[in-house]
Design a protein around this motif. Sequence first.
Motif, PDB file in Angstrom:
ATOM      1  N   GLY A  85     -11.431 -10.200   1.952  1.00 43.63           N
ATOM      2  CA  GLY A  85     -10.446 -11.235   2.260  1.00 43.63           C
ATOM      3  C   GLY A  85      -9.187 -11.173   1.438  1.00 43.63           C
ATOM      4  N   ASN A  86      -9.238 -10.561   0.253  1.00 40.70           N
ATOM      5  CA  ASN A  86      -8.029 -10.518  -0.566  1.00 40.70           C
ATOM      6  C   ASN A  86      -7.096  -9.395  -0.118  1.00 40.70           C
ATOM      7  OD1 ASN A  86      -9.486  -8.333  -1.393  1.00 40.70           O
ATOM      8  ND2 ASN A  86      -9.584  -8.895  -3.553  1.00 40.70           N
ATOM      9  N   ASP A  91      -2.332  -1.893   5.869  1.00 45.94           N
ATOM     10  CA  ASP A  91      -1.843  -0.643   5.283  1.00 45.94           C
ATOM     11  C   ASP A  91      -2.515  -0.353   3.953  1.00 45.94           C
ATOM     12  OD1 ASP A  91      -0.155  -0.158   7.420  1.00 45.94           O
ATOM     13  OD2 ASP A  91       1.507  -1.278   6.521  1.00 45.94           O
ATOM     14  N   LEU A  92      -2.827  -1.413   3.175  1.00 42.31           N
ATOM     15  CA  LEU A  92      -3.528  -1.208   1.907  1.00 42.31           C
ATOM     16  C   LEU A  92      -4.945  -0.709   2.146  1.00 42.31           C
ATOM     17  CD1 LEU A  92      -2.351  -4.296  -0.173  1.00 42.31           C
ATOM     18  CD2 LEU A  92      -1.659  -1.915  -0.418  1.00 42.31           C
ATOM     19  N   ILE A  93      -5.599  -1.217   3.169  1.00 43.32           N
ATOM     20  CA  ILE A  93      -6.949  -0.755   3.502  1.00 43.32           C
ATOM     21  C   ILE A  93      -6.898   0.717   3.912  1.00 43.32           C
ATOM     22  CG2 ILE A  93      -8.872  -1.033   5.111  1.00 43.32           C
ATOM     23  CD1 ILE A  93      -8.228  -4.033   5.165  1.00 43.32           C
ATOM     24  N   GLU A  95      -4.649   2.882   3.084  1.00 43.17           N
ATOM     25  CA  GLU A  95      -4.309   3.664   1.902  1.00 43.17           C
ATOM     26  C   GLU A  95      -5.545   3.917   1.035  1.00 43.17           C
ATOM     27  OE1 GLU A  95      -2.201   6.086  -0.359  1.00 43.17           O
ATOM     28  OE2 GLU A  95      -1.393   5.112   1.413  1.00 43.17           O
ATOM     29  N   GLY A  96      -6.427   2.925   0.939  1.00 47.01           N
ATOM     30  CA  GLY A  96      -7.672   3.112   0.198  1.00 47.01           C
ATOM     31  C   GLY A  96      -8.544   4.196   0.828  1.00 47.01           C
ATOM     32  N   PHE A  97      -8.598   4.223   2.154  1.00 51.82           N
ATOM     33  CA  PHE A  97      -9.363   5.268   2.835  1.00 51.82           C
ATOM     34  C   PHE A  97      -8.713   6.634   2.650  1.00 51.82           C
ATOM     35  CE2 PHE A  97     -11.556   1.808   4.854  1.00 51.82           C
ATOM     36  CZ  PHE A  97     -12.805   2.331   5.139  1.00 51.82           C
ATOM     37  N   VAL A  98      -7.381   6.677   2.624  1.00 52.96           N
ATOM     38  CA  VAL A  98      -6.682   7.950   2.406  1.00 52.96           C
ATOM     39  C   VAL A  98      -6.970   8.464   1.005  1.00 52.96           C
ATOM     40  CG1 VAL A  98      -4.382   8.982   2.133  1.00 52.96           C
ATOM     41  CG2 VAL A  98      -4.879   7.564   4.109  1.00 52.96           C
ATOM     42  N   GLN A  99      -7.015   7.568   0.020  1.00 55.84           N
ATOM     43  CA  GLN A  99      -7.311   7.993  -1.348  1.00 55.84           C
ATOM     44  C   GLN A  99      -8.736   8.513  -1.464  1.00 55.84           C
ATOM     45  OE1 GLN A  99      -6.386   4.689  -3.872  1.00 55.84           O
ATOM     46  NE2 GLN A  99      -4.177   4.967  -3.694  1.00 55.84           N
TER      47      GLN A  99
END
Length: 173
Positions: A85-86, A91-93, A95-99
Amino acid sequence: MKSSNRLLDSVLKGRGSVRVVQTLILTAAVFLFMGAGDDSARFKDLGHRMMCTCGCGQILLECNHVGCQSSEKMRDELLSALDKGNTNNDDLILEGFVQEYGPTVIAAPTATGFNRVAWIMPFLVLALGIVFAVHIVRSWKNRPEPALADGIVIPQGNELDEFRRRARKETDL
């Protein structure tokens, strides 16, 4: 009598403007809150924007391998990221998968840097192909007629029709 008509007109105009304002507010609210708080819609959207990493080359939510460990793990991670929820920004989600999995996890290339070539090239190749085809057709259309050998004359009009009639008669067509 005229004053009552003016009063009635002003009331009716006021109602019309109020009705327009209410309609605009309702329309804005529908567009603003459409899909708000709907994690299943976000899950489907994000899942269709990512690729499965098992090597099948399919979209994450459409990986049809029975018991595919990669897609199950990635789906669970996506659900947990949405449950936190935070992280309200998709796009941040991503980006986390890309990392974690590398840039190949994203189904469509981003429109930044060298990846712009992937977006531009199909349209550029199509445009160049159309220009090339038009150029070839025009050059064929505008080329000169072939020169005939000495003494050959192409018959015109009735004479050509006479030759066709004789050819049909001789070949029994």
